[in-house]
Write an enzyme that holds these catalytic residues in place. Structure first.
Site, PDB file in Angstrom:
ATOM      1  CB  SER A 151      -6.244  10.753   2.981  1.00 36.98           C
ATOM      2  OG  SER A 151      -5.663   9.861   3.924  1.00 36.98           O
ATOM      3  NE  ARG A 202      -3.867  -0.082   2.051  1.00 39.71           N
ATOM      4  CZ  ARG A 202      -4.783   0.173   2.983  1.00 39.71           C
ATOM      5  NH1 ARG A 202      -4.908  -0.630   4.008  1.00 39.71           N
ATOM      6  NH2 ARG A 202      -5.543   1.238   2.889  1.00 39.71           N
ATOM      7  CG  ASP A 219     -13.437   2.494   5.163  1.00 40.99           C
ATOM      8  OD1 ASP A 219     -12.675   2.607   4.189  1.00 40.99           O
ATOM      9  OD2 ASP A 219     -13.100   2.771   6.331  1.00 40.99           O
TER      10      ASP A 219
HETATM   11  C1  S3P Z   1      -9.318   5.751   8.127  1.00 41.36           C
HETATM   12  C2  S3P Z   1      -9.334   6.554   7.018  1.00 41.36           C
HETATM   13  C3  S3P Z   1      -9.739   6.076   5.685  1.00 41.36           C
HETATM   14  C4  S3P Z   1     -10.470   4.739   5.759  1.00 41.36           C
HETATM   15  C5  S3P Z   1      -9.775   3.776   6.672  1.00 41.36           C
HETATM   16  C6  S3P Z   1      -9.709   4.332   8.082  1.00 41.36           C
HETATM   17  C7  S3P Z   1      -8.880   6.324   9.421  1.00 41.36           C
HETATM   18  O1  S3P Z   1      -8.567   5.922   4.887  1.00 41.36           O
HETATM   19  O2  S3P Z   1     -10.604   4.194   4.477  1.00 41.36           O
HETATM   20  O3  S3P Z   1     -10.441   2.534   6.700  1.00 41.36           O
HETATM   21  O4  S3P Z   1      -9.129   5.700  10.479  1.00 41.36           O
HETATM   22  O5  S3P Z   1      -8.304   7.418   9.408  1.00 41.36           O
HETATM   23  P1  S3P Z   1      -7.944   7.153   4.021  1.00 41.36           P
HETATM   24  O6  S3P Z   1      -7.378   8.141   4.967  1.00 41.36           O
HETATM   25  O7  S3P Z   1      -6.885   6.491   3.178  1.00 41.36           O
HETATM   26  O8  S3P Z   1      -9.083   7.674   3.212  1.00 41.36           O
END
Ligand code: S3P
Length: 445
Positions: free
Chosen positions: A176, A132, A327
């Site tokens: 994000s 990732r 999600d």
């Molecule tokens: C999350 C942010 C999201 C989400 C992940 C949990 C978090 O990811 O998809 O399951 O707890 O900050 P991204 O920041 O990559 O969008």
């Protein structure tokens, strides 16, 4: 990962077609909030008492990593944790690499937290996490003066601790919460005021929880700012049930011919509940009853949800809506497959870099169940089907793909076999049992 907590993670599910979804359910605690409660508790002064903690493998990876960093953590009960705060400068070097397992949130937030420490750290993960992208956190942290090496932008993440970071103003190129949180965590240790600006709202658990730990933040439009050097004070955090886990049962209750389903104590932070709006637009009957207390410890809104079945029709999802249900797309596409008409999602490139390429995994899985669809570079088009066939689904080791296709069985004409499901334990321990109690014919093999 060493999940094997119970030592018996199932390899696959066989889900019988049909079923009724009814009763009252409480799904496990919120994953995002549980990670943050552990991390903020670790660098706070004094103790933090967490209830409703998600005892899923992802959060256990975070707890184990903090223990390696010298933090004393007790878990008197499965879902209750006491973190003895080490204070802002109290973390100590780990003797070995920190293993984040399958948890992208843990790896990205730890990168922000560990970059400003006085010692070096190395972060690794399972095969999925090692693929990732981490450059998205490395770029802003490097602007702050952090020294971080990756392997072509992917883990292992090797951090040379740099105690004197500089505050920055950073405009996130993509919405994000993980990147935003990594910068804010590093900002706690930087000289000056760190400001993060988002292109669209993403989940704001870090900001809310920093507030609960006594940190002063300033919000202005899409920007959040904090001054470095603030100390956190240990507190009580009551973690609500995870909306993202509730999502599977919300969709199930829309699809099944049943009286109604109640989901209790669900976190309904508006940066998380986009799925409710999308489903309502498709014709769903979802009632949200805010809990009397209003907010849990940790400043998160909580509600009970009641869902009654209703016929769904296809919709077009706007790009700006994507981060608010990021999600939930696996199970949303199952709803789309069972709706009348067409559903289109674009602007969802981020789904390709989750625990799996979720656009490709869903396209392949829906095709296996006889649902016409078209995979797009940044989205998916789905034509709803009268009924689904049975078939075999490769979940690609992705917990949410596995659970989404368990829900699809409600409308299938034959059993659905779902492969590679061990990682369901990362976010939803006991999913098969809970699903059976709700009325889904899930057998864990
Ligand atoms: C999350 C942010 C999201 C989400 C992940 C949990 C978090 O990811 O998809 O399951 O707890 O900050 P991204 O920041 O990559 O969008």
């Amino acid at each position: 990962m060493s999940a094997g907590a119970a030592g018996s993670a199932p390899a696959r599910y066989r889900v019988q077609p049909g079923g009724r979804i009814a009763g009252t359910l409480t799904v496990p605690g919120d994953k995002s909030i549980s990670h943050r409660a552990l991390m903020l508790g670790a660098i706070a002064d004094g103790d933090t008492h967490i209830t409703g903690f998600l005892a899923g493998e992802d959060c256990l990876s975070t707890a184990r990593a903090l223990a390696q960093l010298g933090v004393r953590i007790e878990r008197p009960r499965e879902t209750e944790v006491r973190v003895h705060g080490a204070g802002a400068g109290g973390l100590t070097a780990a003797a070995a690499a920190l293993d984040m397992g399958n948890a992208g949130t843990a790896m990205r937030l730890f990168t922000g937290l560990l970059a400003p420490q006085k010692f070096n750290s190395t972060l690794v993960g399972d095969a999925s996490l090692m693929r990732r992208p981490m450059q998205r956190v490395v770029v802003p942290l490097a602007m702050m003066g952090a020294q971080i090496r990756t392997h072509d932008g992917r883990p292992p993440v090797e951090i040379r601790g740099t105690p004197h970071l500089r505050a920055i103003h950073y405009s996130l190129p993509v919405a994000s919460a993980q990147v935003k949180s990594a910068v804010l965590l590093a900002g706690l240790y930087a000289a000056g005021r760190t400001r993060v600006t988002e292109p669209a709202p993403s989940r704001d658990h870090t900001e809310r929880m920093l507030g609960a730990f006594g940190v002063h933040l300033e919000h202005e439009g899409r920007s959040i700012a904090l001054d470095g050097g603030q100390r956190l004070k240990g507190t009580a955090i009551a973690v609500p049930a995870d909306f993202s886990s509730a999502a599977f049962f919300i969709v199930a209750a829309c699809l099944a011919a049943s009286p109604s389903l109640e989901l209790t104590n669900v976190g309904v932070n508006p940066t998380r509940t986009g799925l409710i709006e999308l489903l309502r637009r498709m014709g769903a009957d979802i009632r949200v009853r805010p809990r009397a207390a209003g907010h849990s410890g940790g400043a998160e809104p909580v509600a009970d949800l009641e869902i009654r079945p209703s016929p769904l029709h296809g919709i077009t999802v706007a790009e700006a809506e994507v981060p608010l249900s990021i999600d939930e797309f696996p199970v949303f596409f199952v709803a789309a497959a069972c709706a009348t008409g067409e559903t289109l999602v674009r602007g969802a490139l981020e789904l390709r870099v989750k625990e799996s390429d979720r656009l490709a995994a869903m396209a392949q899985g829906l095709s296996a169940l006889g649902v016409e669809n078209q995979l797009l570079p940044d989205g998916l088009w789905v034509r709803g089907a009268e009924g689904l066939t049975g078939g075999t689904i490769d979940s690609r080791g992705d917990h949410r793909i596995a659970m989404a296709f368990a829900v699809a069985a409600l409308r299938a004409s034959a059993p659905i076999e779902i492969l590679d499901v061990a990682n369901v334990a990362t976010s939803f321990p006991g999913f098969a049992e809970t699903a059976r109690a709700a009325g889904l014919g899930v057998e864990a093999l």
